[in-house]
Design a protein around this motif. Structure first.
Motif, PDB file in Angstrom:
ATOM      1  N   THR A  23     -35.323  26.809  28.791  1.00 31.70           N
ATOM      2  CA  THR A  23     -34.806  25.451  28.909  1.00 31.70           C
ATOM      3  C   THR A  23     -33.582  25.249  28.013  1.00 31.70           C
ATOM      4  O   THR A  23     -32.568  24.687  28.441  1.00 31.70           O
ATOM      5  CB  THR A  23     -35.906  24.434  28.546  1.00 31.70           C
ATOM      6  OG1 THR A  23     -37.011  24.637  29.428  1.00 31.70           O
ATOM      7  CG2 THR A  23     -35.405  23.005  28.672  1.00 31.70           C
ATOM      8  N   TYR A  52     -39.384  24.043  31.649  1.00 29.20           N
ATOM      9  CA  TYR A  52     -40.631  23.696  30.949  1.00 29.20           C
ATOM     10  C   TYR A  52     -40.435  23.769  29.448  1.00 29.20           C
ATOM     11  O   TYR A  52     -39.414  24.240  28.958  1.00 29.20           O
ATOM     12  CB  TYR A  52     -41.751  24.666  31.348  1.00 29.20           C
ATOM     13  CG  TYR A  52     -41.913  24.864  32.834  1.00 29.20           C
ATOM     14  CD1 TYR A  52     -42.769  24.055  33.577  1.00 29.20           C
ATOM     15  CD2 TYR A  52     -41.196  25.863  33.491  1.00 29.20           C
ATOM     16  CE1 TYR A  52     -42.916  24.239  34.933  1.00 29.20           C
ATOM     17  CE2 TYR A  52     -41.332  26.043  34.850  1.00 29.20           C
ATOM     18  CZ  TYR A  52     -42.187  25.233  35.573  1.00 29.20           C
ATOM     19  OH  TYR A  52     -42.335  25.411  36.925  1.00 29.20           O
ATOM     20  N   TRP A  78     -41.003  31.606  36.168  1.00 24.48           N
ATOM     21  CA  TRP A  78     -42.332  31.127  35.824  1.00 24.48           C
ATOM     22  C   TRP A  78     -43.052  32.110  34.897  1.00 24.48           C
ATOM     23  O   TRP A  78     -42.667  33.275  34.792  1.00 24.48           O
ATOM     24  CB  TRP A  78     -43.186  30.845  37.066  1.00 24.48           C
ATOM     25  CG  TRP A  78     -43.234  31.947  38.093  1.00 24.48           C
ATOM     26  CD1 TRP A  78     -42.465  32.043  39.213  1.00 24.48           C
ATOM     27  CD2 TRP A  78     -44.078  33.107  38.085  1.00 24.48           C
ATOM     28  NE1 TRP A  78     -42.767  33.190  39.901  1.00 24.48           N
ATOM     29  CE2 TRP A  78     -43.757  33.853  39.245  1.00 24.48           C
ATOM     30  CE3 TRP A  78     -45.067  33.584  37.230  1.00 24.48           C
ATOM     31  CZ2 TRP A  78     -44.397  35.054  39.560  1.00 24.48           C
ATOM     32  CZ3 TRP A  78     -45.703  34.785  37.547  1.00 24.48           C
ATOM     33  CH2 TRP A  78     -45.370  35.505  38.696  1.00 24.48           C
ATOM     34  N   SER A 104     -43.704  19.857  34.181  1.00 24.87           N
ATOM     35  CA  SER A 104     -42.362  20.370  33.880  1.00 24.87           C
ATOM     36  C   SER A 104     -41.607  19.365  33.029  1.00 24.87           C
ATOM     37  O   SER A 104     -41.985  18.209  32.919  1.00 24.87           O
ATOM     38  CB  SER A 104     -41.597  20.633  35.171  1.00 24.87           C
ATOM     39  OG  SER A 104     -41.271  19.405  35.782  1.00 24.87           O
ATOM     40  N   ARG A 132     -36.984  24.693  37.931  1.00 25.53           N
ATOM     41  CA  ARG A 132     -37.799  23.781  37.123  1.00 25.53           C
ATOM     42  C   ARG A 132     -37.768  24.304  35.700  1.00 25.53           C
ATOM     43  O   ARG A 132     -37.801  25.509  35.481  1.00 25.53           O
ATOM     44  CB  ARG A 132     -39.262  23.782  37.589  1.00 25.53           C
ATOM     45  CG  ARG A 132     -39.536  23.059  38.877  1.00 25.53           C
ATOM     46  CD  ARG A 132     -41.041  23.081  39.154  1.00 25.53           C
ATOM     47  NE  ARG A 132     -41.669  21.788  38.918  1.00 25.53           N
ATOM     48  CZ  ARG A 132     -42.903  21.628  38.439  1.00 25.53           C
ATOM     49  NH1 ARG A 132     -43.622  22.669  38.092  1.00 25.53           N
ATOM     50  NH2 ARG A 132     -43.403  20.427  38.281  1.00 25.53           N
ATOM     51  N   ASP A 143     -36.962  18.683  36.491  1.00 22.94           N
ATOM     52  CA  ASP A 143     -37.009  19.180  37.870  1.00 22.94           C
ATOM     53  C   ASP A 143     -35.614  19.040  38.462  1.00 22.94           C
ATOM     54  O   ASP A 143     -35.178  17.934  38.769  1.00 22.94           O
ATOM     55  CB  ASP A 143     -38.002  18.364  38.708  1.00 22.94           C
ATOM     56  CG  ASP A 143     -39.381  18.962  38.658  1.00 22.94           C
ATOM     57  OD1 ASP A 143     -40.164  18.539  37.798  1.00 22.94           O
ATOM     58  OD2 ASP A 143     -39.660  19.862  39.472  1.00 22.94           O
ATOM     59  N   HIS A 199     -36.045  29.329  40.675  1.00 20.75           N
ATOM     60  CA  HIS A 199     -37.110  28.499  40.121  1.00 20.75           C
ATOM     61  C   HIS A 199     -36.456  27.345  39.346  1.00 20.75           C
ATOM     62  O   HIS A 199     -36.422  27.376  38.114  1.00 20.75           O
ATOM     63  CB  HIS A 199     -38.034  29.319  39.213  1.00 20.75           C
ATOM     64  CG  HIS A 199     -39.335  28.646  38.918  1.00 20.75           C
ATOM     65  ND1 HIS A 199     -40.471  28.834  39.671  1.00 20.75           N
ATOM     66  CD2 HIS A 199     -39.684  27.754  37.967  1.00 20.75           C
ATOM     67  CE1 HIS A 199     -41.453  28.106  39.182  1.00 20.75           C
ATOM     68  NE2 HIS A 199     -41.003  27.437  38.150  1.00 20.75           N
ATOM     69  N   LEU A 217     -45.273  26.090  38.981  1.00 18.21           N
ATOM     70  CA  LEU A 217     -45.683  25.041  39.902  1.00 18.21           C
ATOM     71  C   LEU A 217     -47.148  24.737  39.600  1.00 18.21           C
ATOM     72  O   LEU A 217     -47.943  25.652  39.402  1.00 18.21           O
ATOM     73  CB  LEU A 217     -45.541  25.526  41.345  1.00 18.21           C
ATOM     74  CG  LEU A 217     -44.109  25.890  41.760  1.00 18.21           C
ATOM     75  CD1 LEU A 217     -44.106  26.515  43.128  1.00 18.21           C
ATOM     76  CD2 LEU A 217     -43.220  24.663  41.717  1.00 18.21           C
TER      77      LEU A 217
END
Lengths: 284, 255
Positions: free
Chosen positions: A240, A52, B138, A63, A50, A66, A48, A59
């Protein structure tokens, strides 16, 4: 035949290694665990890629970053246990290093900068000295790191003479004796102020930050210490920041390896393995 | 090095080794006795898993609660991670509002029982707004409504030798047999009796949608997404260590 000089060198060699055993052993274990963590961490990240901010993200939600790599879902499942395995090795070795370094005064002796060195003009001087030395070295095409070390010497000696810190006592003792066994002994056996500050920042800033941001993603840990996640802005923020800290660590590693290369790669690596800087002409 | 010094360091090393070995032996003995060794403790990565599980179980021994959120934090777009089964049996149950569905509780219990959806809903209900995060990265926040697993286990009468609770979902014939087998999940008694562990039949104030695990899914406050088994059909209590989902990742999902 044993010459007088070699006896003296041997005596000196056994009494003052360039790196103490604690530093050498933990250094290489940490190198291996960081490699393991990087490989397995990338495996988790690419499932994944990405990043945040806040608690949630997916998705369809905005974000922060990327990463320009494709989503490959499989590896996260397999890599995560390895990530934790290497994380435990890193944490336990890191703790051994920190506790051991306090006991052996490694921090105080080798990493704590002298008060007199903690001035901007000093720091700038060390950096420009290095840059100049490198340029000179490149022009003269000297194959060894000698010129670099030698040019750093006056600076180092000057610092010693005017700082009255307790950790300078040992260095004063060292510098009082002639360094016939190894020409650039002075510069090679102590770190300059930029090195000291950088190593301290990595040991007490970057690695703890990586550990914290990693723990902040654990449901078990945040159920006991919720502040670990909330102080960072949430679960996704922790993820992050974990990534950002690792990028910073990678930058450090790149510069570190570059510096080792400029100072004489095999010479430095051997010093970190055996504890002693090899003597004689075969510096690399 | 002088002889005395050599002998002293030899004795010191010997004593340190002996102390280390007996310390490790004692640690393993007590870890096993207090249930700190996970089923997947074998192998090289098993060392890390055991350290993680034991450390977290010691840390969380007081039924520590997962973070809960405000209603305004609930995600607008929760994530569907894999659609619901599409076999005839499941589709018939779904069309019928799961009238004929039953959840059985078996294994190391005093009285094996089974519940219809209505019977589960008549048991004391509670709601928790918690974070659901996947190992991939996620996450979303949702409100989950259901009955505590502890309540259901109480009704069945958990036998004291129970160590793990196994959750079996509907088999999905569209998937290969191996995939169905590995959809089993199991948790330890600490998480099974945890106040935030729900058999959830409601999500965000409505009936649990099919793609999120209807009629009933497991909701764990303190474990990662894939431990929250969807489409439950059977719960089995066991003391068998080998009764966990093999073939992927690890067993403990507290991460």
């Amino acid at each position: 035949m044993i010459s007088e000089a070699s006896v003296e060198a041997a005596v000196k060699t056994t009494s003052a290694p360039r790196h103490i055993a604690l530093v050498r052993v933990t250094h290489w274990i940490i190198v291996l665990s960081v490699i393991g963590l990087l490989v397995s961490g990338i495996g988790i990240l690419i499932s994944h890629p990405r990043l945040y901010w806040g608690e949630t993200g997916n998705l369809g939600t905005p974000s922060l970053i990327d990463l320009p790599i494709p989503f490959i879902i499989g590896p996260s499942v397999w890599e995560r246990p390895y990530h934790f395995f290497f994380a435990w090795i890193l944490v336990l070795t890191g703790l051994t290093y920190v506790v051991g370094s306090f006991i052996t005064h490694h921090f105080r002796r080798d990493l704590l900068p002298a008060k007199a060195d903690l001035r901007w003009n000093r720091i700038v001087a060390v950096v420009s000295e290095h840059l100049n030395a490198k340029r000179t070295r490149a022009r003269s095409a000297s194959p060894t790191g000698r010129s670099l070390n030698r040019s750093a010497q006056p600076q180092d000696a000057k610092r010693k003479s005017d700082s009255g810190q307790p950790q300078d006592a040992k260095r004063k003792r060292d510098s009082a004796q002639p360094q016939e066994w190894e020409q650039p002994a002075d510069a090679a056996s102590t770190y300059n102020v930029v090195q000291r500050l950088t190593y301290l920042a990595v040991v007490f800033g970057l690695f703890p930050a990586i550990l914290w941001t990693g723990l902040a993603m654990s449901f078990g840990v945040t159920s006991v210490f919720p502040i670990l996640a909330t102080a960072l802005g949430g679960h996704q923020s922790a993820r992050t920041l974990h990534f950002v800290c690792v990028v910073l660590l990678l930058l450090f590693v790149i510069v570190h390896i570059l510096m080792v290369y400029l100072a004489g790669f095999w010479r430095s690596v051997r010093a970190m393995i055996t504890g002693y800087v090899p003597q004689g002409g075969k510096a690399r | 090095m002088s002889k005395i010094l050599a002998r002293r360091s030899f004795i010191t090393a010997g004593l340190a080794t002996a102390a280390g070995a007996s310390g490790l032996g004692a640690a393993v003995y007590f870890a096993d006795r207090y249930g700190l060794i996970p089923p997947d403790h074998a192998g090289i990565v098993g060392v890390g898993e055991t350290l993680t599980y034991a450390t977290q179980r010691l840390l969380t021994s007081g039924h520590s609660l997962a973070r809960e959120f405000k209603r305004s934090d609930i995600s607008k777009v929760p994530v569907v991670n894999g659609p619901h089964p599409t076999d005839e049996k499941y589709l018939t149950l779904l069309a019928d509002g799961f009238k004929d569905w039953r959840l059985s509780v078996e294994g190391l219990v005093a009285r094996p029982v089974s519940f219809s959806l209505e019977e589960l809903k008549r048991l004391p209900a509670e709601s928790h707004i918690t974070l659901h995060a996947c190992e991939q990265g996620w996450s979303y926040i949702a409100e989950w409504t259901g009955v505590r697993l502890a309540t259901v286990l109480d009704l069945a009468g958990t036998r004291p030798e129970s160590r793990y609770v196994v959750f079996e979902p509907f088999a999905n014939p569209n998937q290969s047999r191996t995939v169905v087998r590995v959809q089993w999940e199991s948790i330890d008694m600490a998480d099974a009796l945890h106040p935030q562990t729900l058999l959830a039949y409601g999500m965000n104030g409505e009936a649990l949608p099919a793609d999120f695990g209807a009629p009933v899914r497991l909701r764990l406050g303190r474990q990662i997404g894939w431990k929250n088994t969807k489409y439950l059909s059977r719960i089995v209590l066991t003391d068998r260590r080998d009764f966990y989902r093999k073939g992927r990742g690890t067993w403990y999902g507290g991460i």
